[in-house]
Design a protein around this motif. Structure first.
Motif, PDB file in Angstrom:
ATOM      1  N   ASN A 170      10.424 -52.716 -32.624  1.00 30.93           N
ATOM      2  CA  ASN A 170      11.764 -52.271 -32.979  1.00 30.93           C
ATOM      3  C   ASN A 170      11.776 -50.765 -33.241  1.00 30.93           C
ATOM      4  OD1 ASN A 170      13.893 -51.843 -35.479  1.00 30.93           O
ATOM      5  ND2 ASN A 170      14.654 -53.089 -33.788  1.00 30.93           N
ATOM      6  N   GLY A 171      10.735 -50.274 -33.886  1.00 26.07           N
ATOM      7  CA  GLY A 171      10.622 -48.828 -34.100  1.00 26.07           C
ATOM      8  C   GLY A 171      10.562 -48.073 -32.787  1.00 26.07           C
ATOM      9  N   ARG A 172       9.843 -48.613 -31.828  1.00 21.82           N
ATOM     10  CA  ARG A 172       9.769 -47.987 -30.502  1.00 21.82           C
ATOM     11  C   ARG A 172      11.124 -48.015 -29.807  1.00 21.82           C
ATOM     12  NH1 ARG A 172       4.459 -47.236 -29.039  1.00 21.82           N
ATOM     13  NH2 ARG A 172       2.995 -48.244 -30.446  1.00 21.82           N
ATOM     14  N   ALA A 173      11.856 -49.114 -29.960  1.00 21.53           N
ATOM     15  CA  ALA A 173      13.181 -49.208 -29.357  1.00 21.53           C
ATOM     16  C   ALA A 173      14.141 -48.203 -30.011  1.00 21.53           C
ATOM     17  CB  ALA A 173      13.719 -50.636 -29.474  1.00 21.53           C
ATOM     18  N   GLU A 174      14.046 -48.055 -31.321  1.00 20.43           N
ATOM     19  CA  GLU A 174      14.870 -47.051 -32.008  1.00 20.43           C
ATOM     20  C   GLU A 174      14.539 -45.651 -31.501  1.00 20.43           C
ATOM     21  OE1 GLU A 174      17.376 -47.308 -34.058  1.00 20.43           O
ATOM     22  OE2 GLU A 174      17.292 -49.425 -34.587  1.00 20.43           O
ATOM     23  N   LEU A 175      13.265 -45.363 -31.313  1.00 18.04           N
ATOM     24  CA  LEU A 175      12.839 -44.073 -30.781  1.00 18.04           C
ATOM     25  C   LEU A 175      13.348 -43.887 -29.351  1.00 18.04           C
ATOM     26  CD1 LEU A 175      11.242 -41.469 -31.225  1.00 18.04           C
ATOM     27  CD2 LEU A 175       9.179 -42.706 -30.516  1.00 18.04           C
ATOM     28  N   ALA A 176      13.300 -44.953 -28.550  1.00 19.97           N
ATOM     29  CA  ALA A 176      13.823 -44.889 -27.180  1.00 19.97           C
ATOM     30  C   ALA A 176      15.316 -44.573 -27.201  1.00 19.97           C
ATOM     31  CB  ALA A 176      13.565 -46.205 -26.450  1.00 19.97           C
ATOM     32  N   ALA A 177      16.051 -45.156 -28.142  1.00 17.58           N
ATOM     33  CA  ALA A 177      17.483 -44.859 -28.262  1.00 17.58           C
ATOM     34  C   ALA A 177      17.682 -43.396 -28.654  1.00 17.58           C
ATOM     35  CB  ALA A 177      18.133 -45.800 -29.270  1.00 17.58           C
ATOM     36  N   ASN A 178      16.896 -42.910 -29.589  1.00 24.89           N
ATOM     37  CA  ASN A 178      16.993 -41.502 -30.003  1.00 24.89           C
ATOM     38  C   ASN A 178      16.688 -40.555 -28.852  1.00 24.89           C
ATOM     39  OD1 ASN A 178      17.664 -42.227 -32.611  1.00 24.89           O
ATOM     40  ND2 ASN A 178      15.580 -42.010 -33.389  1.00 24.89           N
ATOM     41  N   ARG A 179      15.813 -40.969 -27.956  1.00 19.53           N
ATOM     42  CA  ARG A 179      15.432 -40.134 -26.813  1.00 19.53           C
ATOM     43  C   ARG A 179      16.366 -40.317 -25.616  1.00 19.53           C
ATOM     44  NH1 ARG A 179       8.847 -41.019 -27.039  1.00 19.53           N
ATOM     45  NH2 ARG A 179       8.541 -39.728 -28.894  1.00 19.53           N
ATOM     46  N   GLY A 180      17.354 -41.216 -25.738  1.00 16.14           N
ATOM     47  CA  GLY A 180      18.305 -41.427 -24.664  1.00 16.14           C
ATOM     48  C   GLY A 180      17.803 -42.326 -23.546  1.00 16.14           C
ATOM     49  N   LEU A 181      16.711 -43.062 -23.792  1.00 19.41           N
ATOM     50  CA  LEU A 181      16.160 -43.954 -22.772  1.00 19.41           C
ATOM     51  C   LEU A 181      16.913 -45.279 -22.728  1.00 19.41           C
ATOM     52  CD1 LEU A 181      12.398 -43.246 -23.488  1.00 19.41           C
ATOM     53  CD2 LEU A 181      13.860 -42.178 -21.762  1.00 19.41           C
TER      54      LEU A 181
END
Length: 106
Positions: free
Chosen positions: A33-44
């Motif tokens: 989930n942390g990785r998914a949040e980071l992906a959202a922050n990066r626009g992925l």
């Protein structure tokens, strides 16, 4: 193949919103989930939302979890693309759909 020293236990259901606005469900855990949040922050991806925590480790979850651990590795934190896990027709797709039904998602 995934490294046995970092076996991913899946205990939550997330709803992922792709950048085109379409959505799908995925199993995860706190780290994923942390990785998914980071992906959202990066626009992925556009967004991730937890829809169910602490799902039980049913036979279907164990089947899907085993498949994911055999076919995917935990990404490093400096990833530059979002990897959407495939759910091949048959045993894996059936297990995943059973998990959604067991948790009143679908």
């Amino acid at each position: 193949m995934a490294n046995d020293s970092h076996y991913m236990t899946l205990d939550m259901i997330e709803q992922i919103t792709r950048n085109d606005g379409s959505q799908y469900y995925e199993l995860g855990n706190v780290e994923l989930n942390g990785r998914a949040e980071l992906a959202a922050n990066r626009g992925l991806i556009k967004e991730v939302r937890i829809v169910r925590l602490n799902i039980s480790s049913s036979t279907a979850v164990k089947t899907y979890e085993k498949y994911i651990n055999e076919h995917y590795q935990m990404l490093v934190w400096n990833f530059k693309q979002w990897v959407e896990w495939q759910k091949p027709a048959g045993k894996i797709a059936n297990a995943f759909n059973t998990i959604l039904k067991e948790n009143h998602i679908a």
